[in-house]
Design a protein around this motif. Structure first.
Motif, PDB file in Angstrom:
ATOM      1  N   ASP A  38       3.225  -1.622  -6.061  1.00 33.26           N
ATOM      2  CA  ASP A  38       2.403  -2.057  -5.147  1.00 33.26           C
ATOM      3  C   ASP A  38       2.311  -3.632  -4.987  1.00 33.26           C
ATOM      4  O   ASP A  38       2.059  -3.936  -3.871  1.00 33.26           O
ATOM      5  N   HIS A  95     -11.679   0.161  -5.860  1.00 34.28           N
ATOM      6  CA  HIS A  95     -11.144   1.560  -5.134  1.00 34.28           C
ATOM      7  C   HIS A  95     -10.231   2.049  -5.820  1.00 34.28           C
ATOM      8  O   HIS A  95      -9.835   3.193  -5.577  1.00 34.28           O
ATOM      9  N   HIS A 147      -2.759   5.846  -3.114  1.00 34.64           N
ATOM     10  CA  HIS A 147      -3.346   4.792  -3.982  1.00 34.64           C
ATOM     11  C   HIS A 147      -4.355   4.000  -3.405  1.00 34.64           C
ATOM     12  O   HIS A 147      -5.241   3.599  -3.842  1.00 34.64           O
ATOM     13  N   ASP A 148      -4.254   3.548  -2.177  1.00 34.43           N
ATOM     14  CA  ASP A 148      -5.400   2.668  -1.514  1.00 34.43           C
ATOM     15  C   ASP A 148      -6.165   3.400  -0.815  1.00 34.43           C
ATOM     16  O   ASP A 148      -7.095   3.134   0.135  1.00 34.43           O
ATOM     17  N   HIS A 171      -3.728   1.342 -10.894  1.00 31.35           N
ATOM     18  CA  HIS A 171      -2.884   0.534 -10.071  1.00 31.35           C
ATOM     19  C   HIS A 171      -3.411  -0.830  -9.736  1.00 31.35           C
ATOM     20  O   HIS A 171      -2.360  -1.643  -9.655  1.00 31.35           O
ATOM     21  N   THR A 172      -4.525  -1.125 -10.038  1.00 32.79           N
ATOM     22  CA  THR A 172      -4.904  -2.521  -9.833  1.00 32.79           C
ATOM     23  C   THR A 172      -5.091  -3.244 -11.277  1.00 32.79           C
ATOM     24  O   THR A 172      -4.418  -4.495 -11.273  1.00 32.79           O
ATOM     25  N   LYS A 196      -9.826   1.857  -0.469  1.00 31.89           N
ATOM     26  CA  LYS A 196      -9.687   0.586  -0.225  1.00 31.89           C
ATOM     27  C   LYS A 196     -11.045   0.018   0.672  1.00 31.89           C
ATOM     28  O   LYS A 196     -11.285  -1.014   0.588  1.00 31.89           O
TER      29      LYS A 196
HETATM   30 FE   LIG Z   1      -5.015  -1.031  -4.394  1.00 31.46          FE
END
Ligand SMILES: [Fe+2]
Ligand SMILES: [Fe+2]
Length: 185
Positions: free
Chosen positions: A126, A83, A50-51, A108-109, A54
């Motif tokens: 998260d 990201h 997921h990151d 996800h953010t 980043k």
């Molecule tokens: Fe993230």
């Protein structure tokens, strides 16, 4: 892409602290997937990746938004938002990954109205993984223990309240996601 391939990639891509956060998200997403009857392997893979983007160069990520025709709002609400959608695009270019996994990474953010249960699991994982330590995290953990949807709403509320207190702009998709979830009976 297998989970182990993703693990190798992430271990070499992320700095130690973010890698440890990622392992916490994997563990939490796995637990939530079991609890709420979603695909455990997809949850683990999405969490591991997921990151991914980043720490990528901000200008390059902005370029991807333009090239790929992503929501141009992403360029005007803080670089922190880049990201997730850019990571999903870059991973899709290089690796064979299910749309369900890419969707969870992408959302996800900010969240997204109508987001899938897998998306919800990553969104909540998260926020509550064991290394997270901020005022309100215990409330989110308690919500996640009894209702995934309640945990999504509580996470969205905390995100929006946090941004309001900082007097910064709030990405419209996050407000739309909040509206979508509180309207769902
Ligand atoms: Fe993230
Ligand atoms: Fe994260």
């Amino acid at each position: 892409m297998t989970f182990e391939e993703a693990h190798v990639l992430i271990k070499q891509t992320l700095p130690e602290k973010r890698y440890i956060h990622t392992l916490g998200v994997v563990e939490t997403a796995e637990r939530l997937a079991i609890q709420y009857g979603e695909d455990v392997e997809q949850a683990r893979l999405a969490a591991m990746l997921h990151d991914y983007a980043k720490y990528f160069d901000i200008e390059e990520m902005r370029q991807v938004v333009i090239e790929e025709g992503l929501d141009l709002n992403l360029l005007q609400y803080g670089d922190e938002l880049l990201h997730a959608p850019v990571g999903a695009v870059l991973l899709a270019r290089q690796y064979d990954l299910d749309q369900a996994v890419l969707s969870a990474i992408r959302n996800h953010t900010t969240g997204e109205p109508g987001m899938s249960r897998l998306d919800q699991i990553l969104f909540v994982a998260d926020a509550i993984e064991p290394n997270r330590n901020y005022p309100g995290v215990e409330l989110l953990r308690a919500e996640a223990a009894h209702s995934l949807e309640a945990a999504v709403v509580a996470t969205l509320k905390q995100t929006i309240e946090f941004l309001l207190k900082k007097s910064v702009r709030i990405f419209p998709l996050t407000i739309e996601t909040y509206n979508d979830f509180v309207n769902t009976p």
